[in-house]
Design an enzyme around this catalytic site. Structure first.
Site, PDB file in Angstrom:
ATOM      1  N   ASP A 143       1.085  -1.089  -0.493  1.00  0.00           N
ATOM      2  CA  ASP A 143       0.153  -0.058  -0.121  1.00  0.00           C
ATOM      3  C   ASP A 143       1.110   1.033  -0.137  1.00  0.00           C
ATOM      4  O   ASP A 143       1.615   1.321   0.853  1.00  0.00           O
ATOM      5  CB  ASP A 143      -0.335   0.243   0.993  1.00  0.00           C
ATOM      6  CG  ASP A 143      -1.885   1.426   1.397  1.00  0.00           C
ATOM      7  OD1 ASP A 143      -2.877   0.750   0.766  1.00  0.00           O
ATOM      8  OD2 ASP A 143      -1.784   1.654   1.671  1.00  0.00           O
ATOM      9  N   ASP A 164      -4.230   2.338  -5.293  1.00  0.00           N
ATOM     10  CA  ASP A 164      -3.161   2.486  -4.805  1.00  0.00           C
ATOM     11  C   ASP A 164      -2.244   1.295  -3.941  1.00  0.00           C
ATOM     12  O   ASP A 164      -1.741   0.641  -3.193  1.00  0.00           O
ATOM     13  CB  ASP A 164      -2.635   3.814  -3.743  1.00  0.00           C
ATOM     14  CG  ASP A 164      -3.637   3.731  -2.487  1.00  0.00           C
ATOM     15  OD1 ASP A 164      -4.318   2.430  -2.019  1.00  0.00           O
ATOM     16  OD2 ASP A 164      -2.676   3.969  -1.393  1.00  0.00           O
TER      17      ASP A 164
END
Length: 846
Positions: free
Chosen positions: A375, A418
């Site tokens: 992440d 993301d």
């Protein structure tokens, strides 16, 4: 690494499948066309056979007819010869030839008769003579070398025909071929005895030569055979065997295969002689015009088959071309559907498929792999401050970093805005952490090329299969939990999943997947019941059975504990509790009707508005289970949210006859909290106290206190987790009412109703007072295999209660026996329960 593509083997298999389909069409077409060509031939085979058989049949019939004709003519000629010899013997004054002074005129007349016989048209006679009884030639004509001196004297009524074999001595020392001697006696005037004989010599070769010259035959050889089949004489004929003047082809068989025509000669006095004519077997004589027509028809058939094949294959080939085109389009569309267009990595769907495939390979072939979830740190801030275009450049650069760092056998995916995932084949958690740290260090260092040249930081969570997780849901939750821990610790960290500190951090998507997996288990009948005996310690009899459930290995959950942990996370505890109750009660028919049945229900189910005491009692009635037989076990995993509601349900069930048990008492503070808030009929002491009490005085004190409290409340005490003889001795010394554990009986499908010899199990030298047959479980509880039942065991008589204490509730239940102990499957892996943070579960394996 190249952009993610679907499994190459899958694509190749699909292409080969289509190609093989066309090959199969061609093969079937070829077989059909062969059948089209063969069927007419098969239909014409009987006709062709008859056509081919006709020449052979005709040839045999022709040879037989010719042999019959020649045999008849031979018999007629021999009879004529005999008649001529009789004429010679009947010449007047022929007897005077045998006197001392022969009559000259008589000799002239007889000689004329002899010459007449020699001059017969058949030419069969080679020598003719008149001989006396001693064989002396008185008068002769023809071959001067013939002699008849050794001929026996003529016998009355003897056959006029005599066979003389080849080389047989006739007195002259000559060696001649096989022949017939035709003899006619010359009688005296009185007729008492013959004066001599008229003898004609007929060579068998002469007979064959006469037949060959005077009779047309299609045989290339004529033979005279005796009764045993021996050839007495043979002659190669001058027969013309050509098929005729018409243009034709003659097909003959092996020269050794011959057509034969035979007929009996019927020579008087000589039985079994046959005249045989033979020739090579003719298979067929086919005119050239017929051959030309057949060749033309065959050529037309071949042309027809080729044209028909082209007409049939043309649509198939066009269809195959279209299929190949559609296959290319499908593969392109599939790759596009599985690829993230921004980064070139696989998307979330591709990640799910690849992870499922690798889990299956790990299960089947013992492969290992690692899962990493990444992440990007502060990605929202980049989007907000620098724009989405820069954010896209950042995502592209992360994809490039992943692609350039991992191996060709690994795969990278962008699974969210993301969020990225990496699957590392044949790698454990430590190796995966090293790879991810390498990606992180390359992202943090300065770069002069690339679309995003600023430092890139991210947090990552790492797990591995099968070391930490064994299912897709489990692995994803573990990696997500490790990632969540890294973010809380300050970001820019690579965290390996730790089952001791990471709890199941799942998002709504993961919770939905868990719920779907649980529904699949319930609807497919993936739960099966097992029953573990609860043994009455004073007597060794079976007080009851605790009903447990097991989940199938192919359900996606490694064991039942992981299933119930996932149910708590997904909010499906009530549905799973109901399904487990149905499964356990449905299989409880084999339990004796006087024996207790212990059921497990989570307090979370009772807190649900749709589950009440009436709901549970309705389930019991549906399965014909009397409430007085039921012990309902409650385990407090978390703090009870609505104790008043739970108390009301407990009171309603107790009023209906159901006994309520506090489960896992002593496992932390939960069991003590239950004891302080509710009145229980049964107290189940947690295995941690039972297994630790035998070696620790402090634990023994806790056990003693719990037993005293239960006695004051009038509750039955059950010790869980009894696995060694020392533990059994301890709980019996504490006067605990009942015990449960692997030493006393493992969970099993079959129900065994024999008693246990607790003295033998605990190693005591004094046996207790027993009221029935026992099972001698002398083997160690850790040894695998079912423990034997003692021969002659039978259920004990009814009416005995486990203990008699005025302050306790009366359990008027006839104890049954323990179930047979199955082979040990080993301890249940704790890593599978990580979704619920290793909290105890009521239906899991002991």
């Amino acid at each position: 690494m190249q952009p993610y593509r679907s499994d190459p083997a899958e694509s190749v298999d699909e292409f080969v499948e289509g190609h093989n389909g066309l090959r199969l069409v061609k093969l079937r077409l070829g077989l059909t066309l062969i059948a089209v060509a063969v069927l007419p031939l098969a239909a014409l085979a009987p006709l062709a056979r008859s056509v081919l058989d006709d020449p052979r049949v005709a040839q045999r019939e022709r040879l037989n007819a010719q042999s019959d004709l020649m045999a008849t003519e031979t018999r007629r000629e021999l009879e004529g010869l005999r008649s001529a010899l009789l004429d010679v013997a009947a010449v007047p004054r022929a007897g005077s030839l045998f006197g001392a002074k022969p009559d000259g005129k008589a000799a002239v007349a007889v000689t004329a008769q002899l010459n007449a016989v020699l001059a017969r048209p058949s030419g069969l006679v080679s020598t003719i003579a008149i001989v006396d009884p001693a064989g002396t030639v008185i008068l002769g004509a023809g071959d001067s070398g013939a002699a008849f001196s050794d001929l026996p004297p003529p016998q009355p009524r003897a056959s006029p025909f005599r066979f003389v074999g080849s080389g047989e001595d006739t007195g002259s020392g000559g060696d001649t071929g096989s022949r017939l001697e035709v003899t006619v006696p010359i009688q005296d005037a009185s007729g008492d005895s013959p004066l001599g004989m008229v003898i004609a010599d007929v060579p068998l070769d002469s007979i064959l030569a006469w037949l060959n010259a005077d009779f047309a035959t299609s045989a290339d050889r004529l033979s005279v055979l005796d009764g045993s089949g021996l050839e007495l004489a043979g002659l190669t004929t001058n027969a013309d065997l050509s098929p005729g003047s018409a243009p034709s082809l003659e097909f003959t068989a092996d020269p050794s295969t011959r057509a034969i025509g035979a007929s009996e000669l019927g020579v008087p006095g000589i039985a079994g002689w046959r005249l045989v004519g033979s020739a090579p077997m003719t298979v067929a004589v086919v005119p050239l015009i017929v051959i030309a027509v057949l060749a033309l028809l065959l050529a037309l058939l071949v042309i027809f088959i080729v044209l028909m094949a082209r007409q049939i294959l043309a649509p198939a080939i066009a269809l195959e071309e279209q299929r190949a085109h559609f296959q290319t389009l499908y593969l392109s569309a599939r790759e596009a559907a599985l690829q993230d267009h921004l980064t070139g990595l696989g998307n979330h769907r591709a990640f799910q498929e690849a992870l499922s495939r690798m889990v299956e390979q790990a299960r089947r072939h013992s492969h290992r792999f690692a899962l990493v979830l990444l992440d990007i740190d502060e990605f929202k801030r980049v989007n907000d401050t620098r724009g989405h275009a820069v954010g896209d450049e950042l995502l592209v650069e992360v994809g490039n970093l992943i692609r350039s760092t991992i191996r060709g056998s690994d795969a990278g995916f962008r699974i969210g805005g993301d969020e990225f995932a990496v699957l590392l084949a044949e790698t454990d958690s430590d190796g995966a952490a090293i790879t991810v740290r390498r990606i992180l260090s390359r992202g943090l260092e300065a770069r002069v090329i690339g679309r995003y040249q600023g430092p890139i930081s991210f947090s990552a969570g790492v797990t591995s299969c099968p070391d930490l997780g064994q299912t897709r849901v489990e692995l994803t939750a573990q990696a997500d939990a490790a990632l969540y821990r890294g973010k809380r610790a300050g970001r820019t960290l690579v965290s390996i999943y730790d089952p001791m500190i990471d709890h199941g951090h799942v998002d709504e998507g993961m919770r939905a997947e868990l719920s779907m997996s649980i529904s699949a288990v319930i609807e497919s009948g993936g739960l099966s019941p097992v029953y573990q005996p609860i043994v009455h310690l004073p007597t060794g009899r079976i007080l009851g059975y605790e009903g447990l459930v097991r989940v199938r290995p192919d359900s996606g959950f490694p064991h039942t504990g992981a299933l119930f942990d996932a149910a708590e996370i997904a909010g499906r505890v009530l549905d799973l509790d109901k399904a487990a109750l149905e499964v356990v009660l449905r299989g409880a028919d084999a339990i004796p009707p006087e024996t207790l049945v212990s059921l497990n229900v989570s307090p979370r189910s009772f807190e649900a508005p749709e589950f009440t005491a009436s709901t549970l009692l309705a389930i019991l009635r549906r399965h014909a289970m009397a409430p007085e037989r039921v012990i309902l076990e409650l385990t407090e995993r978390d703090a009870i949210r609505d104790p008043d509601r739970l108390r009301g349900i407990i009171h309603a069930l107790q009023d209906a006859g159901v006994r309520i048990a506090a489960d896992d008492v002593g496992a932390g503070n939960a069991g003590l909290r239950l004891l302080s808030q509710f009145r229980f009929d049964v107290v189940k002491i947690d295995l941690s106290l039972v297994q630790g009490g035998a070696s620790k005085d402090q634990t023994m004190s806790v056990l003693t206190t719990l037993v005293d409290l239960a006695r004051r409340w009038g509750a039955l005490t059950i010790a869980e987790g009894v696995e060694t003889p020392l533990q059994l001795q301890m709980i019996r010394q504490l006067e605990i009412d009942a015990g449960q554990g692997y030493l006393l009986g493992r969970p099993a499908v079959e129900i065994d109703t024999s008693d246990l010899d607790l003295d033998a199990l605990s190693g005591s030298t004094t046996r207790g007072d027993r009221g029935g047959p026992t099972r001698d479980l002398g083997a160690s509880p850790r040894e695998p295999g079912a423990l034997p039942r003692e021969p002659g065991a039978s259920p004990r008589e009814p009416g005995v209660s486990p203990r008699t204490a005025p302050a306790r509730p009366s359990f008027e239940v006839t104890p049954a026996s323990a179930s047979p102990v199955p082979a040990s499957a080993g301890p249940v892996p704790t890593a599978a329960s990580v979704l619920a943070g290793h909290r105890p579960n009521s239906f899991g394996a002991p």
